[in-house]
Design a protein around this motif. Structure first.
Motif, PDB file in Angstrom:
ATOM      1  N   ILE A  36       0.839  -1.207   0.000  1.00 60.11           N
ATOM      2  CA  ILE A  36       0.000   0.000   0.000  1.00 60.11           C
ATOM      3  C   ILE A  36       0.872   1.255   0.000  1.00 60.11           C
ATOM      4  O   ILE A  36       0.629   2.201  -0.746  1.00 60.11           O
ATOM      5  CB  ILE A  36      -0.946   0.002   1.230  1.00 60.11           C
ATOM      6  N   GLU A  37       1.910   1.253   0.837  1.00 61.52           N
ATOM      7  CA  GLU A  37       2.807   2.406   0.919  1.00 61.52           C
ATOM      8  C   GLU A  37       3.530   2.650  -0.396  1.00 61.52           C
ATOM      9  O   GLU A  37       3.790   3.803  -0.770  1.00 61.52           O
ATOM     10  CB  GLU A  37       3.817   2.177   2.048  1.00 61.52           C
ATOM     11  N   SER A  38       3.853   1.570  -1.109  1.00 62.07           N
ATOM     12  CA  SER A  38       4.565   1.719  -2.381  1.00 62.07           C
ATOM     13  C   SER A  38       3.687   2.358  -3.454  1.00 62.07           C
ATOM     14  O   SER A  38       4.198   2.914  -4.435  1.00 62.07           O
ATOM     15  CB  SER A  38       5.066   0.354  -2.870  1.00 62.07           C
ATOM     16  N   LEU A  39       2.366   2.263  -3.280  1.00 62.00           N
ATOM     17  CA  LEU A  39       1.435   2.834  -4.250  1.00 62.00           C
ATOM     18  C   LEU A  39       1.088   4.285  -3.923  1.00 62.00           C
ATOM     19  O   LEU A  39       0.386   4.943  -4.694  1.00 62.00           O
ATOM     20  CB  LEU A  39       0.141   2.015  -4.294  1.00 62.00           C
ATOM     21  N   ALA A  40       1.554   4.771  -2.770  1.00 61.75           N
ATOM     22  CA  ALA A  40       1.186   6.113  -2.309  1.00 61.75           C
ATOM     23  C   ALA A  40       2.416   7.019  -2.213  1.00 61.75           C
ATOM     24  O   ALA A  40       3.555   6.556  -2.233  1.00 61.75           O
ATOM     25  CB  ALA A  40       0.502   6.027  -0.949  1.00 61.75           C
ATOM     26  N   PHE A  98      -7.262   2.854 -10.460  1.00 61.35           N
ATOM     27  CA  PHE A  98      -7.041   1.412 -10.486  1.00 61.35           C
ATOM     28  C   PHE A  98      -7.507   0.750  -9.187  1.00 61.35           C
ATOM     29  O   PHE A  98      -8.064  -0.349  -9.199  1.00 61.35           O
ATOM     30  CB  PHE A  98      -5.558   1.104 -10.722  1.00 61.35           C
ATOM     31  N   LEU A  99      -7.255   1.416  -8.059  1.00 61.09           N
ATOM     32  CA  LEU A  99      -7.689   0.861  -6.776  1.00 61.09           C
ATOM     33  C   LEU A  99      -9.207   0.725  -6.720  1.00 61.09           C
ATOM     34  O   LEU A  99      -9.728  -0.306  -6.278  1.00 61.09           O
ATOM     35  CB  LEU A  99      -7.200   1.757  -5.633  1.00 61.09           C
ATOM     36  N   GLU A 100      -9.898   1.756  -7.158  1.00 59.18           N
ATOM     37  CA  GLU A 100     -11.360   1.698  -7.154  1.00 59.18           C
ATOM     38  C   GLU A 100     -11.860   0.591  -8.072  1.00 59.18           C
ATOM     39  O   GLU A 100     -12.815  -0.124  -7.748  1.00 59.18           O
ATOM     40  CB  GLU A 100     -11.931   3.053  -7.587  1.00 59.18           C
ATOM     41  N   SER A 101     -11.209   0.436  -9.220  1.00 58.26           N
ATOM     42  CA  SER A 101     -11.621  -0.593 -10.175  1.00 58.26           C
ATOM     43  C   SER A 101     -11.433  -1.994  -9.610  1.00 58.26           C
ATOM     44  O   SER A 101     -12.268  -2.881  -9.808  1.00 58.26           O
ATOM     45  CB  SER A 101     -10.819  -0.442 -11.475  1.00 58.26           C
ATOM     46  N   LEU A 142      -4.178  -5.519  -4.962  1.00 57.78           N
ATOM     47  CA  LEU A 142      -3.131  -4.493  -4.871  1.00 57.78           C
ATOM     48  C   LEU A 142      -1.971  -4.827  -5.799  1.00 57.78           C
ATOM     49  O   LEU A 142      -1.362  -3.925  -6.394  1.00 57.78           O
ATOM     50  CB  LEU A 142      -2.643  -4.385  -3.422  1.00 57.78           C
ATOM     51  N   ASP A 143      -1.658  -6.100  -5.922  1.00 59.32           N
ATOM     52  CA  ASP A 143      -0.602  -6.523  -6.850  1.00 59.32           C
ATOM     53  C   ASP A 143      -0.967  -6.147  -8.289  1.00 59.32           C
ATOM     54  O   ASP A 143      -0.117  -5.684  -9.059  1.00 59.32           O
ATOM     55  CB  ASP A 143      -0.379  -8.034  -6.761  1.00 59.32           C
ATOM     56  N   ARG A 144      -2.235  -6.354  -8.638  1.00 61.01           N
ATOM     57  CA  ARG A 144      -2.673  -6.004  -9.994  1.00 61.01           C
ATOM     58  C   ARG A 144      -2.585  -4.496 -10.220  1.00 61.01           C
ATOM     59  O   ARG A 144      -2.203  -4.048 -11.309  1.00 61.01           O
ATOM     60  CB  ARG A 144      -4.101  -6.498 -10.239  1.00 61.01           C
ATOM     61  N   VAL A 145      -2.918  -3.715  -9.197  1.00 61.63           N
ATOM     62  CA  VAL A 145      -2.802  -2.257  -9.308  1.00 61.63           C
ATOM     63  C   VAL A 145      -1.349  -1.865  -9.555  1.00 61.63           C
ATOM     64  O   VAL A 145      -1.062  -1.023 -10.419  1.00 61.63           O
ATOM     65  CB  VAL A 145      -3.331  -1.570  -8.032  1.00 61.63           C
TER      66      VAL A 145
END
Length: 223
Positions: free
Chosen positions: A104-108, A120-123, A165-168
């Motif tokens: 999660i931190e890596s995506l933010a 992407f997260l919402e999807s 999350l991996d797919r995002v």
């Protein structure tokens, strides 16, 4: 269990989980095929860390259960054995939670998801949350981390979120953004000449454009 018995148990369990060959399990777990071969043959005792990794791929068996089956708790009274197994399971759960939190931190950035990540997260996550009736979850790093902690021992649901999350992360690392550039003007100046915009407003416009481009691309991909 003896080493040979544990090896046979691992072989049967591996196949039951869809890993027809040792190579397949080695590829997803990061454990070498040589190590798996020796463990299944009963010539090598699995290390605790190896068992912890295997537990992630051989649910519903837990870290503590695999440690017990591998003979690490031999000689302990039954009541003590159950207590120690619980301790190992709790440590495994903590490590898994931290793995998801780091993702999660890596995506933010600065405790905030950028427009691309948010779309992407919402999807990916919205269908999961709606299926559970969770309609009040905000897509912020803090909220998602809190959700992981609240799920506690619900490993199955944590795994669904982890995969999403991996797919995002994979989508963000793909070239979708580059491909979507053809749909809207390349620069703010090309579309907003003559307008009296502040620098902050221009940044907001740019973020909104990125959001529209990503939504358009997602709709195209689903067609």
């Amino acid at each position: 269990m003896s080493g040979k018995d544990f090896g046979e148990f691992l072989k049967v369990t591996r196949k039951q989980h869809g890993y027809k060959t040792q190579k397949q399990l080695a590829e997803v777990s990061g454990i070498s095929q040589t190590t798996l071969s020796r463990i299944e043959a009963g010539t090598q005792r699995p290390q605790p860390e190896t068992l912890r990794v295997l537990a992630e791929h051989l649910r519903p068996y837990t870290y503590g259960e695999l440690m017990e089956k591998a003979g690490y708790f031999m000689g302990l009274p039954f009541e003590d054995r159950a207590f120690v197994m619980d301790m190992f399971d709790e440590s495994e759960q903590y490590e898994y939670d931290r793995t998801i939190e780091r993702l999660i931190e890596s995506l933010a950035k600065n405790e905030k998801f950028n427009p691309e990540a948010l779309v992407f997260l919402e999807s990916e996550l919205d269908p999961l949350f709606k299926a559970e009736g969770w309609t009040d979850i905000e897509f912020t790093p803090a909220q998602l981390k809190q959700l992981i902690r609240e799920l506690d021992t619900n490993i199955e649901y944590k795994q669904l979120i982890h995969k999403a999350l991996d797919r995002v992360a994979q989508l963000l690392n793909s070239n979708i953004k580059d491909e979507s550039q053809q749909y809207l003007p390349q620069t703010i100046a090309a579309h907003h000449d003559g307008e009296d915009w502040t620098e902050e407003e221009l940044e907001d416009i740019e973020e909104f454009k990125e959001l529209l481009k990503l939504r358009r691309q997602l709709r195209k991909n689903k067609e």
